[in-house]
Design an enzyme around this catalytic site. Structure first.
Site, PDB file in Angstrom:
ATOM      1  N   SER A 161    -101.678 -43.316   2.711  1.00 53.01           N
ATOM      2  CA  SER A 161    -101.322 -44.313   1.690  1.00 53.01           C
ATOM      3  C   SER A 161    -101.830 -45.669   2.168  1.00 53.01           C
ATOM      4  O   SER A 161    -102.194 -45.825   3.340  1.00 53.01           O
ATOM      5  CB  SER A 161     -99.801 -44.335   1.558  1.00 53.01           C
ATOM      6  OG  SER A 161     -99.348 -45.493   0.914  1.00 53.01           O
TER       7      SER A 161
ATOM      8  N   TYR B 196     -91.069 -44.471   4.027  1.00 53.91           N
ATOM      9  CA  TYR B 196     -92.371 -44.091   3.461  1.00 53.91           C
ATOM     10  C   TYR B 196     -93.504 -44.613   4.345  1.00 53.91           C
ATOM     11  O   TYR B 196     -94.425 -43.865   4.703  1.00 53.91           O
ATOM     12  CB  TYR B 196     -92.486 -44.639   2.033  1.00 53.91           C
ATOM     13  CG  TYR B 196     -93.709 -44.163   1.282  1.00 53.91           C
ATOM     14  CD1 TYR B 196     -93.713 -42.922   0.655  1.00 53.91           C
ATOM     15  CD2 TYR B 196     -94.850 -44.951   1.189  1.00 53.91           C
ATOM     16  CE1 TYR B 196     -94.827 -42.473  -0.046  1.00 53.91           C
ATOM     17  CE2 TYR B 196     -95.970 -44.518   0.492  1.00 53.91           C
ATOM     18  CZ  TYR B 196     -95.953 -43.282  -0.125  1.00 53.91           C
ATOM     19  OH  TYR B 196     -97.059 -42.844  -0.808  1.00 53.91           O
TER      20      TYR B 196
HETATM   21  P1  NDP Z   1     -96.434 -37.024  -7.747  1.00 52.93           P
HETATM   22  O1  NDP Z   1     -94.983 -37.348  -7.753  1.00 52.93           O
HETATM   23  O2  NDP Z   1     -97.148 -36.868  -9.023  1.00 52.93           O
HETATM   24  O3  NDP Z   1     -96.734 -35.741  -6.866  1.00 52.93           O
HETATM   25  C1  NDP Z   1     -95.955 -35.400  -5.743  1.00 52.93           C
HETATM   26  C2  NDP Z   1     -96.069 -33.908  -5.575  1.00 52.93           C
HETATM   27  O4  NDP Z   1     -95.392 -33.503  -4.390  1.00 52.93           O
HETATM   28  C3  NDP Z   1     -95.461 -33.163  -6.736  1.00 52.93           C
HETATM   29  O5  NDP Z   1     -96.455 -32.301  -7.235  1.00 52.93           O
HETATM   30  C4  NDP Z   1     -94.281 -32.404  -6.135  1.00 52.93           C
HETATM   31  O6  NDP Z   1     -94.201 -31.112  -6.704  1.00 52.93           O
HETATM   32  C5  NDP Z   1     -94.668 -32.314  -4.677  1.00 52.93           C
HETATM   33  N1  NDP Z   1     -93.515 -32.261  -3.785  1.00 52.93           N
HETATM   34  C6  NDP Z   1     -92.659 -33.253  -3.477  1.00 52.93           C
HETATM   35  N2  NDP Z   1     -91.719 -32.822  -2.631  1.00 52.93           N
HETATM   36  C7  NDP Z   1     -91.990 -31.513  -2.382  1.00 52.93           C
HETATM   37  C8  NDP Z   1     -91.384 -30.506  -1.595  1.00 52.93           C
HETATM   38  N3  NDP Z   1     -90.285 -30.748  -0.866  1.00 52.93           N
HETATM   39  N4  NDP Z   1     -91.941 -29.277  -1.597  1.00 52.93           N
HETATM   40  C9  NDP Z   1     -93.041 -28.996  -2.339  1.00 52.93           C
HETATM   41  N5  NDP Z   1     -93.665 -29.915  -3.083  1.00 52.93           N
HETATM   42  C10 NDP Z   1     -93.147 -31.154  -3.126  1.00 52.93           C
HETATM   43  O7  NDP Z   1     -97.072 -38.211  -6.881  1.00 52.93           O
HETATM   44  P2  NDP Z   1     -98.554 -38.552  -6.416  1.00 52.93           P
HETATM   45  O8  NDP Z   1     -99.544 -37.620  -6.991  1.00 52.93           O
HETATM   46  O9  NDP Z   1     -98.690 -39.989  -6.616  1.00 52.93           O
HETATM   47  O10 NDP Z   1     -98.418 -38.309  -4.845  1.00 52.93           O
HETATM   48  C11 NDP Z   1     -99.184 -37.367  -4.117  1.00 52.93           C
HETATM   49  C12 NDP Z   1     -99.356 -37.878  -2.709  1.00 52.93           C
HETATM   50  O11 NDP Z   1    -100.117 -39.083  -2.735  1.00 52.93           O
HETATM   51  C13 NDP Z   1     -98.048 -38.210  -1.993  1.00 52.93           C
HETATM   52  O12 NDP Z   1     -98.143 -37.836  -0.636  1.00 52.93           O
HETATM   53  C14 NDP Z   1     -97.972 -39.706  -2.117  1.00 52.93           C
HETATM   54  O13 NDP Z   1     -97.203 -40.288  -1.101  1.00 52.93           O
HETATM   55  C15 NDP Z   1     -99.441 -40.072  -1.996  1.00 52.93           C
HETATM   56  N6  NDP Z   1     -99.805 -41.388  -2.478  1.00 52.93           N
HETATM   57  C16 NDP Z   1     -99.681 -41.716  -3.808  1.00 52.93           C
HETATM   58  C17 NDP Z   1    -100.051 -42.978  -4.224  1.00 52.93           C
HETATM   59  C18 NDP Z   1    -100.003 -43.407  -5.643  1.00 52.93           C
HETATM   60  O14 NDP Z   1    -100.287 -44.588  -5.925  1.00 52.93           O
HETATM   61  N7  NDP Z   1     -99.662 -42.551  -6.588  1.00 52.93           N
HETATM   62  C19 NDP Z   1    -100.550 -43.985  -3.291  1.00 52.93           C
HETATM   63  C20 NDP Z   1    -100.628 -43.526  -1.948  1.00 52.93           C
HETATM   64  C21 NDP Z   1    -100.274 -42.278  -1.569  1.00 52.93           C
HETATM   65  P3  NDP Z   1     -92.787 -30.532  -7.264  1.00 52.93           P
HETATM   66  O15 NDP Z   1     -92.241 -31.571  -8.179  1.00 52.93           O
HETATM   67  O16 NDP Z   1     -93.164 -29.265  -7.937  1.00 52.93           O
HETATM   68  O17 NDP Z   1     -91.950 -30.281  -6.062  1.00 52.93           O
END
Ligand code: NDP
Length: 256
Positions: A146, A159
């Site tokens: 991130s 985070y």
């Molecule tokens: P989303 O909330 O759209 O995606 C997060 C995903 O993680 C979901 O698909 C969720 O699936 C899965 N997830 C969360 N917890 C669990 C768990 N315990 N077990 C299995 N799956 C899990 O967010 P983003 O696409 O934005 O985030 C994706 C990554 O990118 C993350 O690591 C985030 O920190 C990182 N990121 C995002 C940024 C942004 O601006 N959006 C910036 C920087 C980094 P489900 O609901 O099915 O569990």
């Protein structure tokens, strides 16, 4: 042939959190390059929709319902992928979440939840997949950091700690697994329009405008912005690239 460097036909990729957001954007790129996909998440409806979407791109795709903080569930997930898709060549540790509170307000259980979801999960999945990645002959691990791997924010207590940690974990694995021809790299997304940041925009007033003003590209990122970097880091094109943390941020991290 140049295109063969980016050819993922015959490869199998596991994408945690691949059922939405950035994970799905990366899965689209890998599928378009020919990789079969295992989408790992907890929400079965979201995963089923992602699998249908990926199959339309002409590859095999399965959903493996897994909580990536659960060691036994992660081990079962890896076994299932190898059984159903035959191998694992690419692991993308993308699942993540945030609890937005300053350090003096964050509770221990909240700290643990964020660290376990964003950092410990990468350790569990990478360790469980390591034998298959080694057997692949050119394994690839891509960890999602991130801007909080570089900067801090008052509301990003656990985070930022998790995302700083994932870069150092990436470097350790890159060293450990280079003899196995496994490359381990991190991607550092800027501000991307997903469910995660829709929540942040509601909680943190003025965030939307601050991101626009601070991003040289003049826009929020889109999940499609992650398809190309995922293919590069998953493909033979990046065989001498390991231990890096590459910002995909429209210039956010280099703006003075
Ligand atoms: P989303 O909330 O759209 O995606 C997060 C995903 O993680 C979901 O698909 C969720 O699936 C899965 N997830 C969360 N917890 C669990 C768990 N315990 N077990 C299995 N799956 C899990 O967010 P983003 O696409 O934005 O985030 C994706 C990554 O990118 C993350 O690591 C985030 O920190 C990182 N990121 C995002 C940024 C942004 O601006 N959006 C910036 C920087 C980094 P489900 O609901 O099915 O569990």
């Amino acid at each position: 042939m140049t295109s063969s460097r980016f050819d993922l036909r015959g490869k199998v990729a596991v994408v945690t959190g691949g059922n939405g957001g950035i994970g799905l954007g990366m899965a689209h790129g890998l599928a378009d390059a020919g990789a079969d996909l295992a989408v790992v998440g907890r929400n079965e409806a979201k995963s089923a929709a992602a699998v249908a979407d990926l199959k339309q791109r002409g590859v095999k795709a399965i959903a493996v319902t897994t909580d990536v903080t659960d060691k036994a569930a992660v081990a079962a997930m890896v076994d299932r992928v190898v059984k159903d898709l035959g191998r694992i060549d690419i692991l993308i540790n993308n699942a993540g979440m945030s609890i937005r509170k300053p350090p003096h307000e964050l509770e221990l259980d909240e700290w643990n939840k964020v660290i376990e979801t964003n950092l410990t999960s990468a350790f569990l999945c990478s360790k469980a997949a390591y034998p298959a990645l080694k057997a692949s002959g050119n394994g690839k691990v891509i960890n999602i950091g991130s801007m909080m791997s570089i900067f801090g924010a008052s509301f990003a207590t656990a985070y930022a700690a998790s995302k700083g940690g994932i870069v150092q974990y990436t470097r350790a694995c890159a060293n450990a697994w280079a003899p196995d021809n496994i490359q381990v790299n991190a991607i550092l997304p800027g501000w991307i329009d997903t469910d995660l940041t829709r929540g942040a925009r509601q909680q943190v007033s003025g965030l939307h405008e601050r991101v626009l003003a601070r991003t040289p590209a003049g826009r929020w990122g889109d999940i499609d912005d992650f398809a190309g970097i995922a293919v590069f880091l998953a493909s033979p094109a990046s065989v001498f690239v390991t231990g890096t943390a590459i910002p995909v941020d429209g210039g956010f991290s280099v703006m003075a």
